[in-house]
Design a protein around this motif. Structure first.
Motif, PDB file in Angstrom:
ATOM      1  N   UNK A   1      10.277 -26.742  32.481  1.00  0.00           N
ATOM      2  CA  UNK A   1       9.527 -26.126  31.406  1.00  0.00           C
ATOM      3  C   UNK A   1       8.095 -26.655  31.417  1.00  0.00           C
ATOM      4  N   UNK A   2       7.297 -26.121  30.514  1.00  0.00           N
ATOM      5  CA  UNK A   2       5.988 -26.699  30.244  1.00  0.00           C
ATOM      6  C   UNK A   2       6.092 -27.429  28.914  1.00  0.00           C
ATOM      7  N   UNK A   3       5.694 -28.686  28.913  1.00  0.00           N
ATOM      8  CA  UNK A   3       5.813 -29.525  27.722  1.00  0.00           C
ATOM      9  C   UNK A   3       4.433 -29.762  27.120  1.00  0.00           C
ATOM     10  N   UNK A   4       4.351 -29.502  25.823  1.00  0.00           N
ATOM     11  CA  UNK A   4       3.099 -29.714  25.104  1.00  0.00           C
ATOM     12  C   UNK A   4       3.282 -30.775  24.033  1.00  0.00           C
ATOM     13  N   UNK A   5       2.287 -31.611  23.948  1.00  0.00           N
ATOM     14  CA  UNK A   5       2.190 -32.572  22.863  1.00  0.00           C
ATOM     15  C   UNK A   5       1.190 -32.023  21.854  1.00  0.00           C
ATOM     16  N   UNK A   6       1.402 -32.311  20.588  1.00  0.00           N
ATOM     17  CA  UNK A   6       0.458 -31.886  19.556  1.00  0.00           C
ATOM     18  C   UNK A   6       0.293 -33.008  18.545  1.00  0.00           C
ATOM     19  N   UNK A   7      -0.827 -32.974  17.835  1.00  0.00           N
ATOM     20  CA  UNK A   7      -1.090 -33.957  16.795  1.00  0.00           C
ATOM     21  C   UNK A   7      -1.595 -33.262  15.545  1.00  0.00           C
ATOM     22  N   UNK A   8      -1.366 -33.891  14.412  1.00  0.00           N
ATOM     23  CA  UNK A   8      -1.984 -33.413  13.174  1.00  0.00           C
ATOM     24  C   UNK A   8      -2.170 -34.603  12.251  1.00  0.00           C
ATOM     25  N   UNK A   9      -3.116 -34.459  11.342  1.00  0.00           N
ATOM     26  CA  UNK A   9      -3.431 -35.568  10.446  1.00  0.00           C
ATOM     27  C   UNK A   9      -2.807 -35.329   9.078  1.00  0.00           C
ATOM     28  N   UNK A  10      -2.777 -36.366   8.261  1.00  0.00           N
ATOM     29  CA  UNK A  10      -2.286 -36.250   6.893  1.00  0.00           C
ATOM     30  C   UNK A  10      -3.076 -35.199   6.141  1.00  0.00           C
ATOM     31  N   UNK A  11      -2.372 -34.298   5.471  1.00  0.00           N
ATOM     32  CA  UNK A  11      -3.046 -33.285   4.671  1.00  0.00           C
ATOM     33  C   UNK A  11      -3.578 -32.117   5.456  1.00  0.00           C
ATOM     34  N   UNK A  12      -3.406 -32.139   6.762  1.00  0.00           N
ATOM     35  CA  UNK A  12      -3.874 -31.037   7.598  1.00  0.00           C
ATOM     36  C   UNK A  12      -2.670 -30.368   8.229  1.00  0.00           C
ATOM     37  N   UNK A  13      -2.541 -29.101   8.066  1.00  0.00           N
ATOM     38  CA  UNK A  13      -1.350 -28.432   8.543  1.00  0.00           C
ATOM     39  C   UNK A  13      -1.481 -27.913   9.968  1.00  0.00           C
ATOM     40  N   UNK A  14      -2.685 -27.743  10.440  1.00  0.00           N
ATOM     41  CA  UNK A  14      -2.803 -27.234  11.803  1.00  0.00           C
ATOM     42  C   UNK A  14      -2.580 -28.358  12.797  1.00  0.00           C
ATOM     43  N   UNK A  15      -2.024 -27.983  13.923  1.00  0.00           N
ATOM     44  CA  UNK A  15      -1.763 -28.935  14.988  1.00  0.00           C
ATOM     45  C   UNK A  15      -2.678 -28.631  16.165  1.00  0.00           C
ATOM     46  N   UNK A  16      -3.088 -29.688  16.822  1.00  0.00           N
ATOM     47  CA  UNK A  16      -3.940 -29.558  17.997  1.00  0.00           C
ATOM     48  C   UNK A  16      -3.155 -30.030  19.203  1.00  0.00           C
ATOM     49  N   UNK A  17      -3.266 -29.246  20.258  1.00  0.00           N
ATOM     50  CA  UNK A  17      -2.387 -29.433  21.402  1.00  0.00           C
ATOM     51  C   UNK A  17      -3.076 -30.090  22.589  1.00  0.00           C
ATOM     52  N   UNK A  18      -2.275 -30.847  23.325  1.00  0.00           N
ATOM     53  CA  UNK A  18      -2.724 -31.379  24.594  1.00  0.00           C
ATOM     54  C   UNK A  18      -2.685 -30.307  25.666  1.00  0.00           C
ATOM     55  N   UNK A  19      -3.088 -30.664  26.895  1.00  0.00           N
ATOM     56  CA  UNK A  19      -3.204 -29.668  27.963  1.00  0.00           C
ATOM     57  C   UNK A  19      -1.874 -29.234  28.562  1.00  0.00           C
ATOM     58  N   UNK A  20      -0.798 -29.934  28.263  1.00  0.00           N
ATOM     59  CA  UNK A  20       0.514 -29.550  28.783  1.00  0.00           C
ATOM     60  C   UNK A  20       0.898 -30.287  30.054  1.00  0.00           C
ATOM     61  N   UNK A  21       2.208 -30.417  30.259  1.00  0.00           N
ATOM     62  CA  UNK A  21       2.769 -30.985  31.487  1.00  0.00           C
ATOM     63  C   UNK A  21       3.776 -29.991  32.033  1.00  0.00           C
ATOM     64  N   UNK A  22       3.561 -29.592  33.280  1.00  0.00           N
ATOM     65  CA  UNK A  22       4.513 -28.679  33.908  1.00  0.00           C
ATOM     66  C   UNK A  22       5.546 -29.504  34.648  1.00  0.00           C
ATOM     67  N   UNK A  23       6.796 -29.433  34.211  1.00  0.00           N
ATOM     68  CA  UNK A  23       7.885 -30.210  34.807  1.00  0.00           C
ATOM     69  C   UNK A  23       8.856 -29.266  35.508  1.00  0.00           C
ATOM     70  N   UNK A  24       9.136 -29.579  36.759  1.00  0.00           N
ATOM     71  CA  UNK A  24      10.113 -28.812  37.534  1.00  0.00           C
ATOM     72  C   UNK A  24      11.236 -29.743  37.938  1.00  0.00           C
ATOM     73  N   UNK A  25      12.461 -29.361  37.596  1.00  0.00           N
ATOM     74  CA  UNK A  25      13.631 -30.149  37.963  1.00  0.00           C
ATOM     75  C   UNK A  25      14.411 -29.364  39.017  1.00  0.00           C
ATOM     76  N   UNK A  26      14.507 -29.938  40.206  1.00  0.00           N
ATOM     77  CA  UNK A  26      15.146 -29.222  41.324  1.00  0.00           C
ATOM     78  C   UNK A  26      16.597 -29.668  41.539  1.00  0.00           C
TER      79      UNK A  26
END
Lengths: 112, 116
Positions: free
Chosen positions: A87-112
């Motif tokens: 899958x592609x895995x995304x990390x996100x962050x948000x601050x106290x009192x802020x509902x929107x999340x900001x995302x990192x660039x993603x990690x593409x993981x392949x399991x063979x």
């Protein structure tokens, strides 16, 4: 842009091996999240953290664990990777009192 | 249960056409927040807008506008005079507050292709 980095950005691994993905933020935000993105599913929450050492499960947490020992780092571990975790895995962050999340660039993981 | 539905899987338009992306949501919360994110071909997720459930005013930002209607549980996104750079996958999302934590529930996304 929010200061969020993810490492590695790409990884190929074999079934049964452990994998750890790292999310690092420089914003000192309280909340951190891990999502996975799969075709037809949008983004689904795996785990989230609401403070150092405070984590909880999301919608698709089976097969994943997380840790947060410092405000700036949130680790996602696949104890024994399976092909369904490709899958592609995304990390996100948000601050106290802020509902929107900001995302990192993603990690593409392949399991063979 | 909280749910976001983006029924349009893919939309293709010619440059300069207007296009509306639909978003329908379900929630049991009386206070909630709705969002739109853009994911261009490069893969990053870009926050576009947040709308509070108690504010039904429509919003316009340049060529982008959002129509929030609580009566129909919809939060639609219109791009006026579309451009090739608008080609992306667009996600609608709904906030869920549980135990003082805020999580987002995403729709499955609408892929917009703007042809020159």
């Amino acid at each position: 842009d929010a200061g969020i980095t993810q490492s590695p950005r790409h990884k190929v691994t074999e079934t049964g091996t452990p994998v750890t993905l790292r999310c690092h933020q420089t914003e000192n935000h309280r909340y951190m999240y891990w999502y996975r993105q799969d075709p037809g599913h949008g983004l689904r929450l795996i785990h989230y953290s609401y403070g150092v050492k405070d984590t909880d499960k999301g919608e698709v947490s089976d097969g994943y664990s997380v840790s947060r020992s410092k405000t700036e780092d949130f680790l996602l571990t696949l104890e024994s990777a399976t092909s369904s975790q490709t899958s592609v895995y995304f990390c996100a962050i948000s601050s106290d009192g802020s509902y929107e999340q900001y995302f990192g660039p993603g990690t593409r993981l392949t399991v063979t | 249960a909280q749910k976001v539905t983006q029924a349009q899987t893919e939309i293709s338009v010619v440059e300069k056409e207007d296009v509306t992306l639909d978003c329908v949501y379900e929630t049991r919360d009386t206070t909630y927040y709705l969002f739109w994110y853009k994911q261009p071909p490069s893969g990053e997720l870009v926050f576009l807008i947040r709308r509070n459930s108690f504010d039904e005013q429509n919003e316009i930002s340049g060529r982008y506008s959002w129509n929030f209607q609580k009566s129909t549980s919809s939060f639609n996104f219109t791009i006026t005079a579309s451009q090739v750079v608008d080609s992306a996958v667009y996600f609608c999302a709904l906030s869920e507050e549980r135990d003082s934590s805020y999580k987002l529930i995403f729709g499955s996304g609408t892929r917009l292709l703007v042809r020159p």
